[in-house]
Design an enzyme around this catalytic site. Sequence first.
Site, PDB file in Angstrom:
ATOM      1  CE  LYS A  75      -0.193   5.249   9.591  1.00 59.67           C
ATOM      2  NZ  LYS A  75       1.072   4.847   9.218  1.00 59.67           N
ATOM      3  CD  GLU A 115       6.385   3.883   5.755  1.00 60.94           C
ATOM      4  OE1 GLU A 115       6.242   3.413   6.752  1.00 60.94           O
ATOM      5  OE2 GLU A 115       5.646   4.430   4.874  1.00 60.94           O
ATOM      6  CD  GLU A 127       6.857   3.709  10.856  1.00 63.65           C
ATOM      7  OE1 GLU A 127       6.698   3.169  11.802  1.00 63.65           O
ATOM      8  OE2 GLU A 127       6.696   3.842   9.719  1.00 63.65           O
ATOM      9  CE1 TYR A 134      -2.737   4.438   7.585  1.00 65.77           C
ATOM     10  CE2 TYR A 134      -3.134   2.620   8.780  1.00 65.77           C
ATOM     11  CZ  TYR A 134      -2.431   2.918   7.794  1.00 65.77           C
ATOM     12  OH  TYR A 134      -1.594   2.445   7.072  1.00 65.77           O
ATOM     13  CG  HIS A 183       5.972  -0.141   4.424  1.00 65.09           C
ATOM     14  ND1 HIS A 183       5.421  -0.287   3.179  1.00 65.09           N
ATOM     15  CD2 HIS A 183       5.042   0.901   5.041  1.00 65.09           C
ATOM     16  CE1 HIS A 183       4.503   0.273   3.142  1.00 65.09           C
ATOM     17  NE2 HIS A 183       4.170   0.939   3.869  1.00 65.09           N
ATOM     18  CE  LYS A 207       3.375   1.890  11.885  1.00 68.95           C
ATOM     19  NZ  LYS A 207       4.396   1.621  11.102  1.00 68.95           N
ATOM     20  CG  ASP A 262       4.428   5.977  10.600  1.00 68.85           C
ATOM     21  OD1 ASP A 262       4.925   6.958  10.500  1.00 68.85           O
ATOM     22  OD2 ASP A 262       3.800   5.077   9.839  1.00 68.85           O
ATOM     23  CB  ALA A 263       5.565  11.822  11.849  1.00 67.38           C
ATOM     24  CG  ASN A 264       2.804   7.985   7.712  1.00 65.34           C
ATOM     25  OD1 ASN A 264       2.257   7.677   8.749  1.00 65.34           O
ATOM     26  ND2 ASN A 264       3.063   7.002   6.777  1.00 65.34           N
ATOM     27  CG  ASN A 281       0.129   0.329   2.478  1.00 67.63           C
ATOM     28  OD1 ASN A 281       0.188   1.519   2.833  1.00 67.63           O
ATOM     29  ND2 ASN A 281       0.314  -0.753   3.135  1.00 67.63           N
ATOM     30  CG  ASP A 283       7.506  -2.820   1.309  1.00 68.83           C
ATOM     31  OD1 ASP A 283       7.788  -4.171   0.907  1.00 68.83           O
ATOM     32  OD2 ASP A 283       6.444  -2.316   1.546  1.00 68.83           O
ATOM     33  CD  GLU A 317       3.629  -1.306   8.807  1.00 68.64           C
ATOM     34  OE1 GLU A 317       4.526  -1.320   7.649  1.00 68.64           O
ATOM     35  OE2 GLU A 317       3.183  -0.571   8.943  1.00 68.64           O
ATOM     36  CB  SER A 318       0.871  -7.539  10.951  1.00 66.67           C
ATOM     37  OG  SER A 318      -0.397  -7.903  11.022  1.00 66.67           O
ATOM     38  CE1 TYR A 319       0.133  -0.858   7.500  1.00 62.85           C
ATOM     39  CE2 TYR A 319       0.947  -2.900   5.770  1.00 62.85           C
ATOM     40  CZ  TYR A 319       0.983  -1.432   6.408  1.00 62.85           C
ATOM     41  OH  TYR A 319       2.026  -0.865   5.857  1.00 62.85           O
ATOM     42  CE  LYS A 345      20.978   8.484 -17.880  1.00 60.76           C
ATOM     43  NZ  LYS A 345      20.815   9.758 -18.698  1.00 60.76           N
TER      44      LYS A 345
END
Lengths: 387, 387
Positions: A182, A263, A237, A154, A320, A180, A211-213, A53, A290, A339-341, A100
């Site tokens: 967000k 990630e 993160e 999330y 990730h 985890k 996790d701040a992405n 994802n 990942d 990781e696992s969702y 390239k």
Amino acid sequence: MRIVDVREITQPIASPIRNAYIDFSKMTTSLVAVVTDVVRDGRRVVGYGFNSNGRYGQGGLIRERFAPRLLEAEAKGLLNDTGDNLDPDRCWAAMMKNEKPGGHGERSVAVGTLDMAIWDATAKIAGKPLFRLLADRHGREADPRVFVYAAGGYYYPGKDDDALRAEMRSYLDRGYRVVKMKIGGASQAEDRRRIEAVLTEIGSDAELAVDANGRFDLETAIAYAKALREYPLFWYEEAGDPLDYALQAALAEFYPGPMATGENLFSHQDARNLLRHGGMRPDRDWLQFDCALSYGLCEYQRTLAALKVSGWGWDRCIPHGGHQMSLNIAAGLGLGGNESYPDLFQPYGGFPDSVRVEDSVITMPELPGIGFEGKSDLIKVMRELAE
Amino acid sequence: MRIVDVREITQPIASPIRNAYIDFSKMTTSLVAVVTDVVRDGRRVVGYGFNSNGRYGQGGLIRERFAPRLLEAEAKGLLNDTGDNLDPDRCWAAMMKNEKPGGHGERSVAVGTLDMAIWDATAKIAGKPLFRLLADRHGREADPRVFVYAAGGYYYPGKDDDALRAEMRSYLDRGYRVVKMKIGGASQAEDRRRIEAVLTEIGSDAELAVDANGRFDLETAIAYAKALREYPLFWYEEAGDPLDYALQAALAEFYPGPMATGENLFSHQDARNLLRHGGMRPDRDWLQFDCALSYGLCEYQRTLAALKVSGWGWDRCIPHGGHQMSLNIAAGLGLGGNESYPDLFQPYGGFPDSVRVEDSVITMPELPGIGFEGKSDLIKVMRELAE
């Protein structure tokens, strides 16, 4: 033997969630099949892959460049020396012909997705689980037990602290001991309130990562670091832009606890730059590269080689993506986990049906290939594509 | 006013040449048109763009993500405050909605190509050459005179030193005073022979730059540096992998002359990393970031801002790509010049028909937009797409 077809279909994995950077309302993934003319157990061997994802399906690039190169390559040039199986590195070289250097995004996803299918086919033809094939190739002993953590938390419309707590509790109920959530998609005060709500909920039953992405600039990342270091977090993160190694290095001055990132680095060159310039600490930090977004397992092995050069243990890697490909790499090459969702991106993410999470650990079943055949909802959509 | 259509066609720009890394036998480019409902001089305003050679056309990504986002955005949200022209930064933000940070390749080309067309339309609607529009926006005085050099000297089957010398002589005959040739696609001894042949040919009439296209590892890059520093070269370009900043920094110990790199760094974050970690020297080295591959001029202005923060003058930039877009940026914002491929990638590269190279300098004509209407073979294929 040869590859007789390469198929791709772009599928929605949309959901109403958002992180600090994007929403997932139009998210897609590419599902690919690499069809061979080999038969095992009365069935034609087909390798399957999909991308993680966050970076969208890659049907365009796969059809424009990477599938044609596989199909137009001399069949023998894609095989191992004895000619009885695919050679994933030779397939990789064929796909990357006339590409390239630099510019590691999108095509890294297209190739990573196809590479997953090639390794799946290779392990199926060898009649082994991929994690055992990998361990054999590296002269290691596989460990089928893999640490997993539950990624969620999330933001979504109307979600309050009670809903967040219930979500985290449900992960604990399903056997996870690290969860985890967000941060960075709300004010710092609001994020602190959310974090404290979750810490209260999980108590001593589990640990929390945040996790701040990649949302924060240096000042905000430092401000959060000063607040977050008061909590016993599992990790902090991706505070800043994934390529802002100087920011990451500066943060270590303010945050003594474990940090995690990687990630959104999609090549061994980018990963190496994080190790060289990012000030990451090999005794406590975590690396989340990942393979499904990063040119696949062929390239991931080059990343692991770069870790070795830099003095990092492979057990500092927790990728990730939440897919079985990284579970196999973890079990075969001794990564720190995966990781696992638990509630997202289905049917692609997750585990074979027989697998249970106990104390945040799963045990890999002995299925040939990556193990997609053990996950009934996933293998159903895969077989619709190619069997 | 609004954008009424976005069109793309992927066109071959194949040629039998090769550099040290790839051959160009299947090279393509995306030609795009951003069609507006504005009329100027009795004609509907259409902005055009294309991507530079080397990274392939991006029809898939443009159709999957970036054109739909432009067309689905609220029309007003893409305009300036007075609503009488496009706002390129707002168009850029619309295209990049729900894109994660990092991973700067391919999509950077798709967006760079569309961004070129958006700026072309914006300058046409304003009734100004883009270089004058840009200078006005930055409070600078435009200088329509731009340094250009002739890039060639590729490897191709059967090409001997005589052919290479004749090629370089032909660039001198066409007004160039700096020429560039490829290295790293042959043995070092052979490359030295080729370099000496060209230096003999051009004598004191011109200077020579050499380009390894990122082919060398550290040892080879150093070995070449020791050999090349004996020649009075204009620059030593892209010795190692574009992301190997440590290699670039180490090279400065061995090569006191000017070096150049950056054509395979596709975001301001990557460019900033080169400045932070690559040991490049602001008094002599050259930066070759190419907006057409790197999210366009909106992003290029962020790269220029990063240069300022790092103490680099904008006149140290001589972009890759040989297109009129970078000529406009050079004339408007005071870059050091632009690449030119006198014999390649036609009709996309090159200058308006009226432009002559004199003493390696061209003078920008006063054409509204980027100036494609002044190049008859190019505007012909452009109008076939959208008018």
